[in-house]
Design a protein around this motif. Structure first.
Motif, PDB file in Angstrom:
ATOM      1  N   CYS A 346     132.376 -49.048 -58.264  1.00 43.90           N
ATOM      2  CA  CYS A 346     131.685 -48.749 -57.007  1.00 43.90           C
ATOM      3  C   CYS A 346     132.678 -48.614 -55.853  1.00 43.90           C
ATOM      4  CB  CYS A 346     130.658 -49.828 -56.701  1.00 43.90           C
ATOM      5  SG  CYS A 346     129.270 -49.871 -57.859  1.00 43.90           S
ATOM      6  N   GLY A 347     133.727 -49.436 -55.871  1.00 40.78           N
ATOM      7  CA  GLY A 347     134.720 -49.354 -54.810  1.00 40.78           C
ATOM      8  C   GLY A 347     135.413 -48.004 -54.768  1.00 40.78           C
ATOM      9  N   VAL A 348     135.719 -47.464 -55.944  1.00 42.05           N
ATOM     10  CA  VAL A 348     136.354 -46.145 -56.008  1.00 42.05           C
ATOM     11  C   VAL A 348     135.367 -45.055 -55.586  1.00 42.05           C
ATOM     12  CG1 VAL A 348     137.285 -44.414 -57.587  1.00 42.05           C
ATOM     13  CG2 VAL A 348     138.070 -46.780 -57.725  1.00 42.05           C
ATOM     14  N   ALA A 349     134.148 -45.138 -56.116  1.00 40.03           N
ATOM     15  CA  ALA A 349     133.166 -44.083 -55.855  1.00 40.03           C
ATOM     16  C   ALA A 349     132.700 -44.059 -54.404  1.00 40.03           C
ATOM     17  CB  ALA A 349     131.973 -44.249 -56.783  1.00 40.03           C
ATOM     18  N   ARG A 350     132.675 -45.237 -53.775  1.00 38.57           N
ATOM     19  CA  ARG A 350     132.157 -45.309 -52.408  1.00 38.57           C
ATOM     20  C   ARG A 350     133.252 -45.514 -51.360  1.00 38.57           C
ATOM     21  NH1 ARG A 350     127.608 -49.737 -54.013  1.00 38.57           N
ATOM     22  NH2 ARG A 350     126.022 -48.354 -54.929  1.00 38.57           N
ATOM     23  N   ALA A 351     134.486 -45.327 -51.718  1.00 41.35           N
ATOM     24  CA  ALA A 351     135.590 -45.579 -50.790  1.00 41.35           C
ATOM     25  C   ALA A 351     135.389 -44.821 -49.485  1.00 41.35           C
ATOM     26  CB  ALA A 351     136.917 -45.184 -51.435  1.00 41.35           C
ATOM     27  N   GLU A 352     135.492 -45.548 -48.370  1.00 40.93           N
ATOM     28  CA  GLU A 352     135.256 -44.931 -47.076  1.00 40.93           C
ATOM     29  C   GLU A 352     136.295 -43.867 -46.752  1.00 40.93           C
ATOM     30  OE1 GLU A 352     135.071 -47.954 -44.153  1.00 40.93           O
ATOM     31  OE2 GLU A 352     133.191 -48.824 -44.884  1.00 40.93           O
ATOM     32  N   ILE A 389     124.567 -37.358 -64.990  1.00 37.55           N
ATOM     33  CA  ILE A 389     124.837 -38.797 -64.917  1.00 37.55           C
ATOM     34  C   ILE A 389     123.853 -39.533 -65.825  1.00 37.55           C
ATOM     35  CG2 ILE A 389     124.833 -40.807 -63.399  1.00 37.55           C
ATOM     36  CD1 ILE A 389     125.564 -38.974 -61.095  1.00 37.55           C
ATOM     37  N   PRO A 390     124.335 -40.384 -66.734  1.00 36.18           N
ATOM     38  CA  PRO A 390     123.424 -41.147 -67.604  1.00 36.18           C
ATOM     39  C   PRO A 390     122.468 -42.006 -66.790  1.00 36.18           C
ATOM     40  CG  PRO A 390     125.703 -41.317 -68.375  1.00 36.18           C
ATOM     41  CD  PRO A 390     125.749 -40.657 -67.031  1.00 36.18           C
ATOM     42  N   ARG A 391     121.216 -42.035 -67.209  1.00 40.64           N
ATOM     43  CA  ARG A 391     120.201 -42.821 -66.490  1.00 40.64           C
ATOM     44  C   ARG A 391     119.506 -43.760 -67.464  1.00 40.64           C
ATOM     45  NH1 ARG A 391     120.970 -41.413 -61.024  1.00 40.64           N
ATOM     46  NH2 ARG A 391     121.384 -39.160 -60.913  1.00 40.64           N
ATOM     47  N   LEU A 392     119.139 -44.931 -67.002  1.00 37.67           N
ATOM     48  CA  LEU A 392     118.375 -45.884 -67.815  1.00 37.67           C
ATOM     49  C   LEU A 392     117.571 -46.772 -66.867  1.00 37.67           C
ATOM     50  CD1 LEU A 392     117.819 -46.975 -70.696  1.00 37.67           C
ATOM     51  CD2 LEU A 392     119.610 -48.686 -70.252  1.00 37.67           C
ATOM     52  N   ALA A 393     116.252 -46.720 -67.000  1.00 38.26           N
ATOM     53  CA  ALA A 393     115.370 -47.543 -66.171  1.00 38.26           C
ATOM     54  C   ALA A 393     114.766 -48.658 -67.007  1.00 38.26           C
ATOM     55  CB  ALA A 393     114.272 -46.678 -65.549  1.00 38.26           C
ATOM     56  N   ARG A 394     114.172 -49.645 -66.344  1.00 34.54           N
ATOM     57  CA  ARG A 394     113.515 -50.745 -67.046  1.00 34.54           C
ATOM     58  C   ARG A 394     112.386 -50.211 -67.931  1.00 34.54           C
ATOM     59  NH1 ARG A 394     113.642 -53.720 -63.369  1.00 34.54           N
ATOM     60  NH2 ARG A 394     115.011 -55.423 -64.021  1.00 34.54           N
ATOM     61  N   GLY A 481     131.197 -32.270 -53.584  1.00 35.49           N
ATOM     62  CA  GLY A 481     130.011 -32.422 -54.425  1.00 35.49           C
ATOM     63  C   GLY A 481     130.233 -33.448 -55.515  1.00 35.49           C
ATOM     64  N   HIS A 482     131.419 -33.446 -56.137  1.00 37.91           N
ATOM     65  CA  HIS A 482     131.746 -34.462 -57.150  1.00 37.91           C
ATOM     66  C   HIS A 482     131.795 -35.853 -56.519  1.00 37.91           C
ATOM     67  CE1 HIS A 482     132.394 -32.067 -60.706  1.00 37.91           C
ATOM     68  NE2 HIS A 482     133.198 -31.244 -60.067  1.00 37.91           N
ATOM     69  N   ALA A 483     132.312 -35.935 -55.281  1.00 37.11           N
ATOM     70  CA  ALA A 483     132.353 -37.238 -54.589  1.00 37.11           C
ATOM     71  C   ALA A 483     130.931 -37.753 -54.353  1.00 37.11           C
ATOM     72  CB  ALA A 483     133.103 -37.105 -53.268  1.00 37.11           C
ATOM     73  N   ARG A 487     129.095 -41.256 -55.897  1.00 36.42           N
ATOM     74  CA  ARG A 487     128.321 -42.270 -55.173  1.00 36.42           C
ATOM     75  C   ARG A 487     126.973 -42.527 -55.852  1.00 36.42           C
ATOM     76  NH1 ARG A 487     130.738 -39.446 -50.858  1.00 36.42           N
ATOM     77  NH2 ARG A 487     128.900 -38.124 -50.531  1.00 36.42           N
ATOM     78  N   LEU A 488     126.341 -41.458 -56.378  1.00 39.01           N
ATOM     79  CA  LEU A 488     125.094 -41.636 -57.117  1.00 39.01           C
ATOM     80  C   LEU A 488     125.343 -42.446 -58.389  1.00 39.01           C
ATOM     81  CD1 LEU A 488     123.520 -38.072 -56.811  1.00 39.01           C
ATOM     82  CD2 LEU A 488     122.919 -40.124 -55.530  1.00 39.01           C
ATOM     83  N   LEU A 489     126.461 -42.189 -59.048  1.00 39.85           N
ATOM     84  CA  LEU A 489     126.797 -42.948 -60.258  1.00 39.85           C
ATOM     85  C   LEU A 489     126.996 -44.425 -59.935  1.00 39.85           C
ATOM     86  CD1 LEU A 489     128.978 -41.886 -63.213  1.00 39.85           C
ATOM     87  CD2 LEU A 489     129.521 -44.044 -62.088  1.00 39.85           C
ATOM     88  N   ALA A 490     127.603 -44.708 -58.776  1.00 38.30           N
ATOM     89  CA  ALA A 490     127.801 -46.105 -58.381  1.00 38.30           C
ATOM     90  C   ALA A 490     126.454 -46.810 -58.209  1.00 38.30           C
ATOM     91  CB  ALA A 490     128.615 -46.170 -57.086  1.00 38.30           C
ATOM     92  N   ASP A 491     125.483 -46.113 -57.620  1.00 39.81           N
ATOM     93  CA  ASP A 491     124.150 -46.702 -57.481  1.00 39.81           C
ATOM     94  C   ASP A 491     123.547 -47.013 -58.850  1.00 39.81           C
ATOM     95  OD1 ASP A 491     124.455 -46.344 -54.779  1.00 39.81           O
ATOM     96  OD2 ASP A 491     123.301 -44.468 -54.713  1.00 39.81           O
ATOM     97  N   GLU A 492     123.691 -46.066 -59.786  1.00 40.12           N
ATOM     98  CA  GLU A 492     123.153 -46.259 -61.136  1.00 40.12           C
ATOM     99  C   GLU A 492     123.876 -47.404 -61.849  1.00 40.12           C
ATOM    100  OE1 GLU A 492     120.895 -45.836 -64.553  1.00 40.12           O
ATOM    101  OE2 GLU A 492     120.564 -45.040 -62.532  1.00 40.12           O
ATOM    102  N   ALA A 493     125.193 -47.526 -61.614  1.00 33.23           N
ATOM    103  CA  ALA A 493     125.969 -48.589 -62.261  1.00 33.23           C
ATOM    104  C   ALA A 493     125.490 -49.965 -61.814  1.00 33.23           C
ATOM    105  CB  ALA A 493     127.451 -48.415 -61.952  1.00 33.23           C
ATOM    106  N   GLU A 494     125.170 -50.122 -60.547  1.00 38.53           N
ATOM    107  CA  GLU A 494     124.671 -51.418 -60.067  1.00 38.53           C
ATOM    108  C   GLU A 494     123.311 -51.740 -60.693  1.00 38.53           C
ATOM    109  OE1 GLU A 494     126.731 -51.923 -55.670  1.00 38.53           O
ATOM    110  OE2 GLU A 494     124.755 -50.975 -55.809  1.00 38.53           O
ATOM    111  N   ARG A 495     122.435 -50.735 -60.793  1.00 38.60           N
ATOM    112  CA  ARG A 495     121.144 -50.979 -61.451  1.00 38.60           C
ATOM    113  C   ARG A 495     121.336 -51.299 -62.930  1.00 38.60           C
ATOM    114  NH1 ARG A 495     119.538 -46.588 -58.027  1.00 38.60           N
ATOM    115  NH2 ARG A 495     119.974 -45.105 -59.702  1.00 38.60           N
ATOM    116  N   ALA A 496     122.266 -50.593 -63.566  1.00 37.03           N
ATOM    117  CA  ALA A 496     122.519 -50.811 -64.992  1.00 37.03           C
ATOM    118  C   ALA A 496     123.081 -52.204 -65.253  1.00 37.03           C
ATOM    119  CB  ALA A 496     123.484 -49.746 -65.514  1.00 37.03           C
ATOM    120  N   GLU A 497     123.935 -52.699 -64.343  1.00 36.96           N
ATOM    121  CA  GLU A 497     124.472 -54.049 -64.519  1.00 36.96           C
ATOM    122  C   GLU A 497     123.346 -55.085 -64.458  1.00 36.96           C
ATOM    123  OE1 GLU A 497     127.355 -57.337 -62.386  1.00 36.96           O
ATOM    124  OE2 GLU A 497     126.935 -55.420 -61.389  1.00 36.96           O
TER     125      GLU A 497
END
Length: 533
Positions: A346-352, A389-394, A481-483, A487-497
């Motif tokens: 997340c730090g890399v993906a969301r770096a200011e 981006i891989p997705r997985l919900a409850r 666009g990749h950046a 950021r979307l992947l970082a959001d998914e990673a936090e939910r996945a954790e």
């Protein structure tokens, strides 16, 4: 202050430099208006012509008519006879600024009026106004500032002039002496005066005169200047002794310290040699700086900086370090390890500074290679490849439990139909239920962990290489666009954790009675259910 290049624009004035120069019409009108040898009719018509032209021409005439000086009364009489109304001036702030430039830049206007206009220009635009005034007035005719300071005006202009290294040193010393004699607030000595007293190329007699003038006006303020001069081996010995004598009348202790220092000072010859060597070294450094600023050197530095930024972008999302231990941490159910891996991602993906790095990279690329890069956007860009981006919900996990539970019990049904029951049917159902639920729990943990692995792999093998590749190819729109996708992947990673943590502590089960069974099996299941109650 540095070199006096004429500013292209002045504060609160959007008129470019070429249009701040008076045209022939304005020059003629201002020259005739201020020429007291002409008949009043000529001067009146010139003032009326400026009024008709309006704007900056009217502003220039307004300044001329209202300026202090020996011409003031005559010009006021001309203004009254012309019946031009100055009570409600019809010009803007910027037009008045340009009008001052007209007056200062018109050679036919009396020097005193031009000087007044230049001083007003400095008060309006500070250092930019000073640079403008320097470009409009003769370069070597600035000694008037000394008289102006003694008359009580143009003090700030004089400060800027004394600090101007491009101006003639002799004139700066003359103006500096007037400043030294001018009343300043107690305890305040302008930096420009301090530098002038310490100037190694100024005659030591002039330096002494400056320090002495300050000391006469404000004795305490002159101590530092006198001490500086008396401690400088470049100053003549006689002038150093005079400075010490003046210092004795102000601060005897300081004077004794400086007097004792005299025996340790190098000779004037040695000091001049050291100064020449320092000047040569400064010239060598200046030449090296000019070489660094040559187009070829600038191009090389730009390319090097661009390469450094690209290398930094590539290394940020490298598979060599980013989440490289995630697989092991998941296998060991190491909550802290997984949390740190996800935090790194997340730090890399969301770096200011990611967006600013791409902006800087684009700007440097434009400077170095031209304008063929995609433009910097003024609004948010759509993510590139976000659908990959891989997705997985409850809900997906719940559905997975249902599918795997049904699959496991249908396999058990096939075995029963092929090999038959054990002697203890109810015990066999207990064992099968325990085994199915245990396998389900393990499978859900595995699926949640695999999802985390997929996210890490997608970032380091797909998204980030795509971002770095787009930046290398100067396709900054695609890189941004990749950046956004990162950021979307970082959001998914936090939910996945969070899902994975939940899966590691939760037991999953499947009720076989939710399925349809042949009658014989259904009867056994009913008996089993009754026994469990």
């Amino acid at each position: 202050m540095g070199s006096m290049e004429r500013p292209e624009l002045l504060p609160d004035c959007e008129v470019p430099a070429r249009r701040r120069q008076p045209d022939d019409f304005v020059e003629t009108c201002l020259t005739r208006l201020t020429d007291d040898s002409l008949a009043d009719s000529w001067r009146i018509s010139s003032l009326q012509a400026c009024s008709i032209r309006g704007g900056s021409a009217m502003a220039a005439a307004s300044f001329v008519v209202g300026a202090d000086g020996p011409w003031h009364n005559a010009l006021q009489r001309i203004a009254r006879e012309s019946r031009v109304g100055f009570e409600r001036p019809d010009f803007t702030y910027a037009e008045y600024t340009v009008g001052l430039c007209y007056v200062a830049g018109t050679k036919g206007v009396p020097a005193g009026l031009r000087h007044r206009a230049a001083d007003d220009l400095v008060h309006r635009a500070d250092e930019a106004g000073y640079a403008e005034a320097r470009s409009l007035l003769p370069k070597n005719g600035w000694g008037w500032l000394a008289d102006a300071v003694r008359e009580g005006w143009a003090v700030w202009t004089a400060h800027l002039f004394v600090a101007d290294e491009t101006a003639a040193l002799t004139t700066r010393l003359k103006v500096g002496l007037a400043l030294a004699e001018h009343d300043h607030p107690a305890g305040y000595v302008p930096d420009s005066l301090e530098r002038l007293v310490a100037h190694p190329q100024a005659p030591s007699a002039d330096r002494l005169a400056l320090a002495a003038a300050v000391a006469r006006r404000a004795p305490k303020d002159g101590v530092a200047l006198l001490r500086s001069l008396a401690s400088d081996p470049l100053a003549q010995a006689g002038h150093r002794m005079q400075a010490i004598s003046l210092l004795e009348g102000i601060d005897l202790v300081e004077a004794e310290k400086v007097r004792a220092l005299q025996t340790r000072l190098p000779s004037g010859r040695t000091a001049r040699g050291q100064h020449r060597e320092a000047a040569k070294q400064a010239e060598r450094e200046s030449a090296a700086r000019r070489d660094r600023e040559a187009p070829e050197a600038v191009a090389v530095r730009l390319e090097s900086t661009i390469e450094e930024i690209l290398d930094d972008l590539i290394s940020r999302g490298s598979a060599d370090w980013l989440g490289d231990q995630l697989d092991n941490h998941i296998a060991e159910t190491d909550w802290e390890g997984v949390a740190q891996d996800i935090a790194d991602i997340c730090g890399v993906a969301r770096a200011e500074n990611l967006a600013s790095s791409l902006d800087l990279l684009e700007v440097l690329t434009r400077i170095r290679y031209g304008d063929d890069a995609s433009p910097i956007p003024h609004s948010g860009l759509d993510a590139v490849g976000d659908e990959e981006i891989p997705r997985l919900a409850r809900e997906d996990l719940e559905e997975y439990v249902q599918q795997e539970g049904e699959r496991a019990w249908r396999r058990w049904q096939d075995l029963i139909e092929k090999h038959g029951w054990n002697e203890d049917r109810l015990g066999e159902l207990d064992d099968t239920s325990i085994e199915v639920n245990r396998d389900l729990t393990d499978a859900v943990c595995q699926k949640a962990g695999d999802h985390l692995r997929k996210l890490q792999q997608h970032l380091v093998w797909e998204l980030w290489p795509g971002l770095a590749s787009a930046a290398s190819e100067r396709d900054y729109a695609r890189a941004r666009g990749h950046a956004a996708s990162a950021r979307l992947l970082a959001d998914e990673a936090e939910r996945a954790e969070a899902l994975w943590r939940e899966a590691t502590v939760r037991s999953f089960s499947f009720d076989p009675l939710t399925l349809s069974w042949p009658r014989a099996l259904w009867l056994v299941f009913e008996e089993w259910q009754s026994a469990r109650r």
